[in-house]
Design a protein around this motif. Sequence first.
Motif, PDB file in Angstrom:
ATOM      1  N   VAL A   6      -3.700  -3.094   7.291  1.00 14.21           N
ATOM      2  CA  VAL A   6      -4.636  -2.649   8.327  1.00 14.21           C
ATOM      3  C   VAL A   6      -3.829  -2.042   9.466  1.00 14.21           C
ATOM      4  N   ASP A   7      -3.885  -0.722   9.578  1.00 13.02           N
ATOM      5  CA  ASP A   7      -3.119  -0.010  10.599  1.00 13.02           C
ATOM      6  C   ASP A   7      -3.767   1.342  10.830  1.00 13.02           C
ATOM      7  N   ASP A   8      -3.812   1.774  12.089  1.00 17.13           N
ATOM      8  CA  ASP A   8      -4.495   3.040  12.372  1.00 17.13           C
ATOM      9  C   ASP A   8      -3.552   4.241  12.356  1.00 17.13           C
ATOM     10  N   HIS A   9      -2.382   4.089  11.745  1.00 18.40           N
ATOM     11  CA  HIS A   9      -1.456   5.205  11.579  1.00 18.40           C
ATOM     12  C   HIS A   9      -1.238   5.437  10.088  1.00 18.40           C
ATOM     13  N   SER A  10      -1.774   6.531   9.585  1.00 17.58           N
ATOM     14  CA  SER A  10      -1.726   6.801   8.148  1.00 17.58           C
ATOM     15  C   SER A  10      -0.300   6.942   7.626  1.00 17.58           C
ATOM     16  N   LEU A  11       0.598   7.507   8.443  1.00 15.23           N
ATOM     17  CA  LEU A  11       1.987   7.668   8.001  1.00 15.23           C
ATOM     18  C   LEU A  11       2.652   6.311   7.800  1.00 15.23           C
ATOM     19  N   PHE A  12       2.342   5.372   8.673  1.00 17.88           N
ATOM     20  CA  PHE A  12       2.901   4.029   8.514  1.00 17.88           C
ATOM     21  C   PHE A  12       2.368   3.388   7.240  1.00 17.88           C
ATOM     22  N   ILE A  13       1.076   3.549   6.996  1.00 14.78           N
ATOM     23  CA  ILE A  13       0.482   2.984   5.784  1.00 14.78           C
ATOM     24  C   ILE A  13       1.165   3.542   4.541  1.00 14.78           C
ATOM     25  N   GLN A  14       1.396   4.843   4.544  1.00 15.35           N
ATOM     26  CA  GLN A  14       2.056   5.465   3.394  1.00 15.35           C
ATOM     27  C   GLN A  14       3.470   4.918   3.208  1.00 15.35           C
ATOM     28  N   GLY A  15       4.210   4.831   4.321  1.00 14.40           N
ATOM     29  CA  GLY A  15       5.589   4.353   4.253  1.00 14.40           C
ATOM     30  C   GLY A  15       5.699   2.918   3.801  1.00 14.40           C
ATOM     31  N   ILE A  16       4.861   2.042   4.367  1.00 11.38           N
ATOM     32  CA  ILE A  16       4.950   0.621   4.021  1.00 11.38           C
ATOM     33  C   ILE A  16       4.448   0.374   2.605  1.00 11.38           C
ATOM     34  N   SER A  17       3.534   1.204   2.144  1.00  8.44           N
ATOM     35  CA  SER A  17       3.037   1.072   0.765  1.00  8.44           C
ATOM     36  C   SER A  17       4.157   1.339  -0.229  1.00  8.44           C
ATOM     37  N   VAL A  18       4.952   2.376   0.058  1.00  5.92           N
ATOM     38  CA  VAL A  18       6.094   2.691  -0.808  1.00  5.92           C
ATOM     39  C   VAL A  18       7.098   1.547  -0.771  1.00  5.92           C
ATOM     40  N   LEU A  19       7.369   1.050   0.423  1.00  6.57           N
ATOM     41  CA  LEU A  19       8.328  -0.047   0.581  1.00  6.57           C
ATOM     42  C   LEU A  19       7.885  -1.291  -0.185  1.00  6.57           C
ATOM     43  N   LEU A  20       6.615  -1.639  -0.079  1.00  7.21           N
ATOM     44  CA  LEU A  20       6.097  -2.826  -0.752  1.00  7.21           C
ATOM     45  C   LEU A  20       6.135  -2.664  -2.266  1.00  7.21           C
ATOM     46  N   THR A  21       5.806  -1.474  -2.727  1.00  4.79           N
ATOM     47  CA  THR A  21       5.839  -1.209  -4.165  1.00  4.79           C
ATOM     48  C   THR A  21       7.248  -1.390  -4.709  1.00  4.79           C
ATOM     49  N   GLN A  22       8.244  -0.939  -3.948  1.00  2.00           N
ATOM     50  CA  GLN A  22       9.641  -1.095  -4.361  1.00  2.00           C
ATOM     51  C   GLN A  22      10.082  -2.555  -4.280  1.00  2.00           C
ATOM     52  N   SER A  23       9.677  -3.237  -3.204  1.00  5.39           N
ATOM     53  CA  SER A  23      10.105  -4.622  -2.981  1.00  5.39           C
ATOM     54  C   SER A  23       9.518  -5.588  -4.004  1.00  5.39           C
ATOM     55  N   PHE A  24       8.301  -5.299  -4.456  1.00  5.63           N
ATOM     56  CA  PHE A  24       7.635  -6.197  -5.402  1.00  5.63           C
ATOM     57  C   PHE A  24       7.414  -5.523  -6.755  1.00  5.63           C
ATOM     58  N   SER A  25       8.396  -4.712  -7.151  1.00  3.17           N
ATOM     59  CA  SER A  25       8.291  -3.990  -8.417  1.00  3.17           C
ATOM     60  C   SER A  25       8.299  -4.922  -9.620  1.00  3.17           C
ATOM     61  N   HIS A  26       8.776  -6.160  -9.417  1.00  2.59           N
ATOM     62  CA  HIS A  26       8.885  -7.118 -10.521  1.00  2.59           C
ATOM     63  C   HIS A  26       7.572  -7.826 -10.816  1.00  2.59           C
ATOM     64  N   ILE A  27       6.557  -7.602  -9.980  1.00  2.00           N
ATOM     65  CA  ILE A  27       5.265  -8.239 -10.213  1.00  2.00           C
ATOM     66  C   ILE A  27       4.169  -7.181 -10.153  1.00  2.00           C
ATOM     67  N   GLY A  28       3.000  -7.558 -10.616  1.00  2.00           N
ATOM     68  CA  GLY A  28       1.861  -6.652 -10.511  1.00  2.00           C
ATOM     69  C   GLY A  28       1.349  -6.653  -9.085  1.00  2.00           C
ATOM     70  N   LEU A  29       1.457  -5.530  -8.403  1.00  2.00           N
ATOM     71  CA  LEU A  29       1.070  -5.459  -6.995  1.00  2.00           C
ATOM     72  C   LEU A  29      -0.076  -4.476  -6.799  1.00  2.00           C
TER      73      LEU A  29
END
Length: 206
Positions: A6-29
């Motif tokens: 939940v964030d009102d900055h779309s660029l941040f959402i995009q960036g953190i989504s990529v980061l989370l996908t990489q960080s939790f690549s070992h599980i279904g996210l």
Amino acid sequence: MKILIVDDHSLFIQGISVLLTQSFSHIGLQIEAHEQVDAAFSTLSHDNNVDIVLSDIYMPTYKDKTLLELLIDNAIMTPVLLVSATDDKCLIKRFLDLGAAGFVHKSGKSGELKLAIEEVIATGSYLNPELQRELLALPETVHKSLSARQKEVLSYMADGLSNKEIGARMGVTESTIKTHVSALFDVFRASNRMECMLNAKKMGII
């Protein structure tokens, strides 16, 4: 694992989504994101599969309430981890007191966010040690931590009374006062009376 951002900055959402996908690549996210509190609240009201919410502090309210307040009012127990760029420790403490599960600064290392998410899901809370110390040193935190007796002793110390004189005023032994004074030294991180008084004054306690 499902994460709601939940964030009102779309660029941040995009960036953190990529980061989370990489960080939790070992599980279904699964990642879902909203830029408005009302949309996030609607999702959380109908989706019981969200494991954790990552929310900025500075979000526009919905019906004059923050997302955290809405969740509490509606008994929605999904943990909320604050991810924000604020350095306002009083504001952070207010949200933590409201029930936020923890806080991670947006300028922090990527590894901390992963650790925080894992800690919140496993234990229900996360705060890094440095922030914990800073919050404990806030004047309102210190003031609330003092017992009525300690506050009374501190007041007499500010008046320049000795341990023996304070004991006589309070109707207790000098040894008891020494115990209170020692505890106050610990609270105000002082090694003597003068330092204790100075630190207490800086905090606005006396």
